[in-house]
Motif scaffolding. Sequence first.
Motif, PDB file in Angstrom:
ATOM      1  N   SER A 127       0.865  -1.169   0.000  1.00 39.74           N
ATOM      2  CA  SER A 127       0.000   0.000   0.000  1.00 39.74           C
ATOM      3  C   SER A 127       0.909   1.227   0.000  1.00 39.74           C
ATOM      4  O   SER A 127       1.649   1.459   0.960  1.00 39.74           O
ATOM      5  CB  SER A 127      -0.899   0.000   1.236  1.00 39.74           C
ATOM      6  N   TRP A 128       0.868   1.982  -1.096  1.00 45.01           N
ATOM      7  CA  TRP A 128       1.703   3.166  -1.240  1.00 45.01           C
ATOM      8  C   TRP A 128       0.940   4.390  -0.759  1.00 45.01           C
ATOM      9  O   TRP A 128      -0.266   4.506  -0.970  1.00 45.01           O
ATOM     10  CB  TRP A 128       2.113   3.355  -2.701  1.00 45.01           C
ATOM     11  N   GLY A 129       1.663   5.293  -0.131  1.00 42.14           N
ATOM     12  CA  GLY A 129       1.053   6.531   0.339  1.00 42.14           C
ATOM     13  C   GLY A 129       1.982   7.703   0.105  1.00 42.14           C
ATOM     14  O   GLY A 129       3.188   7.538  -0.121  1.00 42.14           O
ATOM     15  N   LYS A 130       1.395   8.882   0.165  1.00 41.83           N
ATOM     16  CA  LYS A 130       2.176  10.102  -0.006  1.00 41.83           C
ATOM     17  C   LYS A 130       1.571  11.191   0.871  1.00 41.83           C
ATOM     18  O   LYS A 130       0.359  11.333   0.946  1.00 41.83           O
ATOM     19  CB  LYS A 130       2.160  10.533  -1.470  1.00 41.83           C
ATOM     20  N   ALA A 131       2.454  11.906   1.550  1.00 45.79           N
ATOM     21  CA  ALA A 131       2.048  13.065   2.336  1.00 45.79           C
ATOM     22  C   ALA A 131       2.774  14.278   1.777  1.00 45.79           C
ATOM     23  O   ALA A 131       3.957  14.203   1.462  1.00 45.79           O
ATOM     24  CB  ALA A 131       2.409  12.865   3.804  1.00 45.79           C
ATOM     25  N   VAL A 132       2.050  15.377   1.661  1.00 50.25           N
ATOM     26  CA  VAL A 132       2.652  16.644   1.256  1.00 50.25           C
ATOM     27  C   VAL A 132       2.453  17.594   2.437  1.00 50.25           C
ATOM     28  O   VAL A 132       1.328  17.959   2.785  1.00 50.25           O
ATOM     29  CB  VAL A 132       2.008  17.220  -0.022  1.00 50.25           C
ATOM     30  N   TYR A 133       3.572  17.956   3.060  1.00 48.71           N
ATOM     31  CA  TYR A 133       3.513  18.792   4.258  1.00 48.71           C
ATOM     32  C   TYR A 133       3.078  20.208   3.906  1.00 48.71           C
ATOM     33  O   TYR A 133       3.588  20.808   2.967  1.00 48.71           O
ATOM     34  CB  TYR A 133       4.872  18.793   4.963  1.00 48.71           C
ATOM     35  N   ALA A 164       7.249  22.868  15.036  1.00 53.26           N
ATOM     36  CA  ALA A 164       7.835  21.927  15.995  1.00 53.26           C
ATOM     37  C   ALA A 164       7.822  22.527  17.389  1.00 53.26           C
ATOM     38  O   ALA A 164       8.152  23.696  17.540  1.00 53.26           O
ATOM     39  CB  ALA A 164       9.264  21.594  15.581  1.00 53.26           C
ATOM     40  N   PRO A 165       7.464  21.763  18.404  1.00 52.83           N
ATOM     41  CA  PRO A 165       6.916  20.407  18.382  1.00 52.83           C
ATOM     42  C   PRO A 165       5.401  20.393  18.585  1.00 52.83           C
ATOM     43  O   PRO A 165       4.857  19.436  19.114  1.00 52.83           O
ATOM     44  CB  PRO A 165       7.613  19.766  19.589  1.00 52.83           C
ATOM     45  N   GLU A 166       4.701  21.458  18.136  1.00 51.54           N
ATOM     46  CA  GLU A 166       3.273  21.571  18.411  1.00 51.54           C
ATOM     47  C   GLU A 166       2.358  20.926  17.382  1.00 51.54           C
ATOM     48  O   GLU A 166       1.334  20.357  17.738  1.00 51.54           O
ATOM     49  CB  GLU A 166       2.849  23.048  18.538  1.00 51.54           C
ATOM     50  N   LYS A 167       2.696  21.067  16.084  1.00 52.83           N
ATOM     51  CA  LYS A 167       1.745  20.539  15.088  1.00 52.83           C
ATOM     52  C   LYS A 167       2.423  20.244  13.755  1.00 52.83           C
ATOM     53  O   LYS A 167       3.465  20.812  13.418  1.00 52.83           O
ATOM     54  CB  LYS A 167       0.581  21.492  14.873  1.00 52.83           C
ATOM     55  N   ILE A 168       1.767  19.346  13.038  1.00 50.92           N
ATOM     56  CA  ILE A 168       2.146  19.001  11.666  1.00 50.92           C
ATOM     57  C   ILE A 168       0.847  18.961  10.863  1.00 50.92           C
ATOM     58  O   ILE A 168      -0.130  18.338  11.293  1.00 50.92           O
ATOM     59  CB  ILE A 168       2.833  17.619  11.582  1.00 50.92           C
ATOM     60  N   VAL A 169       0.836  19.635   9.716  1.00 51.87           N
ATOM     61  CA  VAL A 169      -0.325  19.622   8.831  1.00 51.87           C
ATOM     62  C   VAL A 169       0.141  19.098   7.476  1.00 51.87           C
ATOM     63  O   VAL A 169       1.140  19.577   6.938  1.00 51.87           O
ATOM     64  CB  VAL A 169      -0.945  21.030   8.679  1.00 51.87           C
ATOM     65  N   PHE A 170      -0.572  18.096   6.956  1.00 53.36           N
ATOM     66  CA  PHE A 170      -0.200  17.544   5.654  1.00 53.36           C
ATOM     67  C   PHE A 170      -1.421  17.043   4.905  1.00 53.36           C
ATOM     68  O   PHE A 170      -2.466  16.783   5.500  1.00 53.36           O
ATOM     69  CB  PHE A 170       0.846  16.425   5.800  1.00 53.36           C
TER      70      PHE A 170
END
Length: 174
Positions: free
Chosen positions: A85-91, A96-102
């Motif tokens: 199962s292939w996946g891709k995330a685009v940030y 850092a270190p509060e949040k990541i949105v992708f």
Amino acid sequence: MMSDKTANSLKVKAEGRTLVMERLFDAPRDRVFKAFSEAGQLESWWGPKGWQTEVRSFAFKPNGVWHYCMRCTDENQGEYFGQESWGKAVYQDISAPEKIVFIDMFADAEGNAVSGMPETLVKVEFIEGEHRTKLVMRSEFASEEALQQVIDMGIIQGVSSQFERLDNHLKQAY
């Protein structure tokens, strides 16, 4: 009602076209954040139990891409054994270190989005507590139907299993 084997169980709720999943981890926020921001750490826990993740490319920065493949390595998973199962995330945003949105999407081996599969805007918050971190993951879908599609595909069970792996990784990593 079934009892939960883990002290830090996954809390899940759907709000319109958004799926909200929360879980506590017995690790400092910096450590939990690093587990999401370093390719080597992601390979050791990303994906449900019985699946191994290989990072094809990883650029942890706004507009950076994480392209990966999960392979089922557990013969006890029957028809899933050997599947990829292939996946891709685009940030989109990293604080850092509060949040990541992708933006998260199903992809092929070349990194092209798979048509007909939902793309998701994922916001991961890392909330610091006393020697613990509350992780809140909000996955926003294009429609309630797209959300239902991934629920039917087993996203809740998959994330629950994946977070158990993360919990084990955090206990071993340092």
